[in-house]
Write a protein that holds these residues in place. Structure first.
Motif, mmCIF file in Angstrom:
data_model
loop_
_atom_site.group_PDB
_atom_site.id
_atom_site.type_symbol
_atom_site.label_atom_id
_atom_site.label_comp_id
_atom_site.label_asym_id
_atom_site.label_seq_id
_atom_site.Cartn_x
_atom_site.Cartn_y
_atom_site.Cartn_z
ATOM 1 N N UNK A 85 0.838 -1.202 0.000
ATOM 2 C CA UNK A 85 0.000 0.000 0.000
ATOM 3 C C UNK A 85 0.871 1.250 0.000
ATOM 4 N N UNK A 86 1.886 1.252 0.860
ATOM 5 C CA UNK A 86 2.783 2.408 0.939
ATOM 6 C C UNK A 86 3.483 2.639 -0.396
ATOM 7 N N UNK A 87 4.036 1.576 -0.963
ATOM 8 C CA UNK A 87 4.762 1.694 -2.226
ATOM 9 C C UNK A 87 3.852 2.190 -3.344
ATOM 10 N N UNK A 88 2.622 1.692 -3.392
ATOM 11 C CA UNK A 88 1.687 2.081 -4.442
ATOM 12 C C UNK A 88 1.359 3.567 -4.352
ATOM 13 N N UNK A 89 1.056 4.057 -3.152
ATOM 14 C CA UNK A 89 0.675 5.454 -3.000
ATOM 15 C C UNK A 89 1.846 6.396 -3.237
#
Length: 253
Positions: A85-89
């Motif tokens: 999630x962190x990487x995607x955002x």
């Protein structure tokens, strides 16, 4: 209480904004783990597994090791999902904050600054679906500075921007585990309009949902005197709105 000011984003804020987002999401990981463990089917599965292993092995110690192994595997899987999630955002709007927010019509990004440090952020951009709706995004406040009115001041900043830019509604999304944020939005006059299930398999089986909130700008009440100090240290975006109220039209949701 620390003094703070809210101002538009600068390129020199880039790393601080991204790090504040990463830190904020990471701080919710323990709460996400508790949310997962509280799911009835997970508790039932763990209880059934413990009973079966205990009956077959007749060893309480071995059964404990099996449960520890399963919980560790679940923790690792959830951590992998969380990092995703962190990487995607970080690869979306936070990849190029200036291009996404500061160079687009009717968009802006603000930071809350205290003693030269970025301690809070919020962004605003038009909805991709409804042209009269402004989306509040990337609301984050440093843990050490929470409870000082910064989040409320950031919300009011977006609200003022929405009025000046002739939006009729503000919308936002917050996760099921972010109870403090939900309470803030309720107090600010937002209403819950939808519950969205994330498409990821792990999110589906753990009921990790996103709550969609909406604020009707046109029905904004009179300002409360206690809110005035929160607006005194705000530097607004100075760009001219791209559309007029007639061009935006109205959105009934």
């Amino acid at each position: 209480m620390s003094q703070f000011q809210i101002r538009p984003y600068r390129d020199s804020d880039y790393q601080a904004v991204r790090q504040l987002y990463v830190t904020g999401v990471q701080q919710h990981f323990a709460r996400a783990c508790r949310h997962v463990v509280k799911q009835p089917w997970i508790q039932g599965s763990l209880a059934l597994t413990l009973s079966l292993v205990l009956i077959l092995s007749r060893s309480l110690l071995f059964s404990g090791f099996v449960m520890l192994f399963l919980l560790t595997c679940g923790w690792l899987l959830l951590r992998y999902f969380w990092r995703g999630i962190i990487k995607l955002n970080l690869m979306q709007d936070l990849q190029d904050i200036r291009s996404f927010y500061m160079q687009q019509p009717d968009s802006c990004f603000w930071v809350a600054e205290s003693s030269g440090l970025v301690v809070g952020t919020v962004g605003a951009a038009p909805s991709n679906i409804w042209p009269s709706v402004l989306e509040l995004k990337r609301m984050n406040v440093c843990e050490e500075f929470r409870g000082q009115g910064i989040a409320k001041a950031l919300c009011l900043t977006v609200l003022d921007f929405a009025q000046r830019s002739h939006f009729t509604h503000i919308t936002l999304g917050t996760s099921v585990i972010q109870t403090e944020a939900q309470n803030l939005y309720h107090k600010m006059g937002y209403r819950l309009v939808d519950t969205v299930q994330l498409p990821h398999f792990l999110a589906k089986i753990t009921n990790y949902n996103i709550y969609r909130y909406q604020y009707q700008v046109s029905a904004r009440p009179e300002l409360h005197p206690q809110d005035n100090p929160l607006r005194e240290n705000v530097t607004h975006c100075t760009r001219t709105p791209n559309t007029t109220p007639l061009q935006r039209g109205r959105t009934d949701q």
